[in-house]
Design an enzyme around this catalytic site. Structure first.
Site, PDB file in Angstrom:
ATOM      1  N   ALA A 242       0.835  -1.197   0.000  1.00 16.35           N
ATOM      2  CA  ALA A 242       0.000   0.000   0.000  1.00 16.35           C
ATOM      3  C   ALA A 242       0.874   1.253   0.000  1.00 16.35           C
ATOM      4  O   ALA A 242       1.838   1.351   0.752  1.00 16.35           O
ATOM      5  CB  ALA A 242      -0.919  -0.009   1.228  1.00 16.35           C
ATOM      6  N   ARG A 243       0.521   2.210  -0.882  1.00 16.81           N
ATOM      7  CA  ARG A 243       1.214   3.492  -0.973  1.00 16.81           C
ATOM      8  C   ARG A 243       2.708   3.332  -1.250  1.00 16.81           C
ATOM      9  O   ARG A 243       3.530   4.163  -0.862  1.00 16.81           O
ATOM     10  CB  ARG A 243       1.019   4.316   0.300  1.00 16.81           C
ATOM     11  CG  ARG A 243      -0.422   4.665   0.623  1.00 16.81           C
ATOM     12  CD  ARG A 243      -1.023   5.505  -0.460  1.00 16.81           C
ATOM     13  NE  ARG A 243      -2.250   6.153  -0.027  1.00 16.81           N
ATOM     14  CZ  ARG A 243      -3.272   6.418  -0.807  1.00 16.81           C
ATOM     15  NH1 ARG A 243      -3.217   6.047  -2.086  1.00 16.81           N
ATOM     16  NH2 ARG A 243      -4.344   7.022  -0.366  1.00 16.81           N
ATOM     17  N   GLY A 245       4.032   3.272  -4.244  1.00 18.23           N
ATOM     18  CA  GLY A 245       4.387   3.942  -5.491  1.00 18.23           C
ATOM     19  C   GLY A 245       4.266   3.036  -6.695  1.00 18.23           C
ATOM     20  O   GLY A 245       4.737   3.382  -7.777  1.00 18.23           O
ATOM     21  N   SER A 247       1.602   2.161  -8.526  1.00 22.87           N
ATOM     22  CA  SER A 247       0.788   2.700  -9.620  1.00 22.87           C
ATOM     23  C   SER A 247       1.540   3.790 -10.370  1.00 22.87           C
ATOM     24  O   SER A 247       1.496   3.859 -11.602  1.00 22.87           O
ATOM     25  CB  SER A 247      -0.533   3.250  -9.074  1.00 22.87           C
ATOM     26  OG  SER A 247      -1.349   2.197  -8.593  1.00 22.87           O
ATOM     27  N   ALA A 264      -9.289   0.286 -15.314  1.00 17.87           N
ATOM     28  CA  ALA A 264      -9.529   0.408 -13.874  1.00 17.87           C
ATOM     29  C   ALA A 264     -10.447  -0.719 -13.437  1.00 17.87           C
ATOM     30  O   ALA A 264     -11.607  -0.779 -13.845  1.00 17.87           O
ATOM     31  CB  ALA A 264     -10.155   1.765 -13.563  1.00 17.87           C
ATOM     32  N   THR A 265      -9.936  -1.623 -12.632  1.00 15.50           N
ATOM     33  CA  THR A 265     -10.724  -2.776 -12.203  1.00 15.50           C
ATOM     34  C   THR A 265     -11.511  -2.491 -10.936  1.00 15.50           C
ATOM     35  O   THR A 265     -12.313  -3.318 -10.511  1.00 15.50           O
ATOM     36  CB  THR A 265      -9.809  -3.987 -11.958  1.00 15.50           C
ATOM     37  OG1 THR A 265      -8.822  -3.625 -10.978  1.00 15.50           O
ATOM     38  CG2 THR A 265      -9.115  -4.409 -13.234  1.00 15.50           C
ATOM     39  N   HIS A 282      -5.694   9.612  -9.258  1.00 15.78           N
ATOM     40  CA  HIS A 282      -5.118   8.805 -10.340  1.00 15.78           C
ATOM     41  C   HIS A 282      -5.421   9.434 -11.699  1.00 15.78           C
ATOM     42  O   HIS A 282      -4.552   9.491 -12.577  1.00 15.78           O
ATOM     43  CB  HIS A 282      -5.682   7.382 -10.290  1.00 15.78           C
ATOM     44  CG  HIS A 282      -4.965   6.485  -9.336  1.00 15.78           C
ATOM     45  ND1 HIS A 282      -4.247   5.394  -9.745  1.00 15.78           N
ATOM     46  CD2 HIS A 282      -4.846   6.521  -7.977  1.00 15.78           C
ATOM     47  CE1 HIS A 282      -3.720   4.786  -8.684  1.00 15.78           C
ATOM     48  NE2 HIS A 282      -4.086   5.449  -7.610  1.00 15.78           N
ATOM     49  N   GLU A 294     -13.441   1.004 -17.372  1.00 17.97           N
ATOM     50  CA  GLU A 294     -13.706   0.409 -16.062  1.00 17.97           C
ATOM     51  C   GLU A 294     -14.339  -0.959 -16.280  1.00 17.97           C
ATOM     52  O   GLU A 294     -15.495  -1.066 -16.688  1.00 17.97           O
ATOM     53  CB  GLU A 294     -14.620   1.307 -15.244  1.00 17.97           C
ATOM     54  CG  GLU A 294     -13.977   2.631 -14.838  1.00 17.97           C
ATOM     55  CD  GLU A 294     -14.833   3.433 -13.883  1.00 17.97           C
ATOM     56  OE1 GLU A 294     -15.965   2.982 -13.576  1.00 17.97           O
ATOM     57  OE2 GLU A 294     -14.388   4.509 -13.448  1.00 17.97           O
TER      58      GLU A 294
END
Length: 410
Positions: A242-243, A245, A247, A264-265, A282, A294
């Protein structure tokens, strides 16, 4: 056409004087970079920077044969040193073409930022494009508008070599590709490298992801030799917590490409302001030329033709798949649920294996933390670990992002 890079850094050079940052501290030996300047066939010098005669001598070259010196930086750019014996430096007006006695032609290119770019054609027809830092050619087709991709402007073939600020303006490379001026065989060289660039091998890895490379100061290249153009991996998996980096790392890998389909899932979560804020962040970070889909129905996208796919993320895909098969209910899981999920995973892995589209997929790495307290949490952790391993086995390139640092696993 022979090109010698007398420098590959920004006007301030690398390391910057008195700068204690990590990049400057490690920019020693081959990692040190003088201000960018190009010597073409010993006859044309693009940009006059401090110590050009010494830089040429270190590269085993001389400036004695230079017949033209052209400047690309803005008029209020860095001060230059003017060695005796060189022609007076000048700047061509946008659109003007200069013919040299050596047989070279240099045309000034209008930019979207202060400065001047140069389109240089050699005696044998080889072509290169050189752009100053922070600039892109003006007047290229807008990749954010559907249908603007064209053949090369004016019917001209793509450049053999492009030298530009790849890290600072990846969109400039995307525009050149969109206009047909940078092709898969174009040798893309990153110049104007500053201390904002990552140090060491990370610089080369990041450039390779954009289909570009850099070289050390003083290196001589032959324009039109394509063997050194880096091959882009078709499939890349980016893992991280998590967080971490992850993405941002995935998006960075495709920033220099004009047309990307962002998958985007996660979809939308009605009434969840925190989730909406994440999605908005994002979207704001992504180039305007990217289009968003999506969906969790990934196999048809992977099987089709089209631009690169960025799938963010597989952990949300798995959540949807487990919702669909009733994996959170112990009875349904023990009955048909586990087998149904396995079929979904096998179908996705086969689609990744067979895809002909460039793919960058993002997934969470959750197996190294605290063991979940619930059976459903442990089930999700185990299934995500299996999914990540199966997808990674089909990818040419696998990265693990920790604290914003991308570690190459494959």
């Amino acid at each position: 056409m022979e090109l010698t890079l007398l420098g590959t850094g920004t006007p301030s050079g690398l390391p910057r004087p008195d700068c204690p940052c990590a990049t400057c501290a490690t920019a020693i030996g081959p990692g040190a970079r003088a201000a960018t300047a190009l010597l073409i066939d010993g006859a044309l010098l693009l940009d006059l920077t401090p110590g050009p005669a010494l830089a040429a001598a270190r590269a085993g070259r001389t400036l004695a044969g230079v017949r033209q010196v052209l400047l690309s930086h803005p008029h209020d750019g860095p001060a230059v040193e003017f060695p005796a014996g060189l022609p007076a430096p000048g700047r061509a007006a946008d659109g003007r073409e200069l013919a040299l006695l050596s047989g070279h032609r240099a045309r000034a290119i209008a930019l979207d930022a202060p400065g001047t770019g140069y389109d240089v054609t050699g005696p044998q027809g080889e072509r290169l494009l050189y752009l100053p830092p922070g600039a892109a050619p003006a007047g290229l087709p807008d990749p954010t508008v559907a249908g603007t991709a064209t053949t090369a402007r004016g019917g001209a073939r793509p450049y053999d070599m492009v030298l530009l600020d790849v890290l600072g303006r990846p969109d400039a490379l995307a525009r050149l590709r969109n206009a047909g001026l940078a092709a898969p065989t174009t040798d893309v060289l990153a110049v104007h490298i500053d201390h904002t660039a990552p140090p060491g091998a990370e610089l080369h890895r990041r450039l390779a992801a954009a289909g570009a490379r850099t070289v050390t100061d003083g290196e001589t290249l032959i324009v039109g030799e394509y063997h050194a153009v880096p091959d882009l991996p078709r499939r890349t998996l980016v893992l991280g917590g998590a967080r971490s980096g992850k993405s941002l790392e995935a998006e960075r890998r495709l920033a220099a490409f004009p047309d990307v389909q962002y998958v985007a899932t996660g979809g939308g979560r009605s009434g969840d302001p925190e989730w909406a804020a994440r999605i908005a962040a994002h979207r704001e970070r992504r180039p305007g030329s990217w289009r968003t889909t999506e969906t969790c129905d990934l196999p048809p996208l992977l099987a089709g033709e089209g631009p690169p796919l960025l799938v963010d993320c597989l952990s949300l895909w798995l959540t949807d798949a487990m919702d669909t098969v009733g994996a959170w209910d112990d009875q349904r899981w023990a009955g048909r649920g586990a087998g149904a999920l396995r079929e979904r995973v096998v179908e996705l892995v086969a689609a990744v294996r067979a895809t002909r589209r460039p793919l960058v997929a993002v997934s969470n790495e959750v197996g190294s933390g605290v063991v979940p307290a619930t059976a459903s949490g442990r089930r999700f952790r185990d299934e995500l670990g299996r999914l990540n391993a199966a997808i990674a086995a089909e990818c040419e390139h696998v990265l693990l992002v920790v604290a914003g640092q991308a570690l190459t696993l494959r």
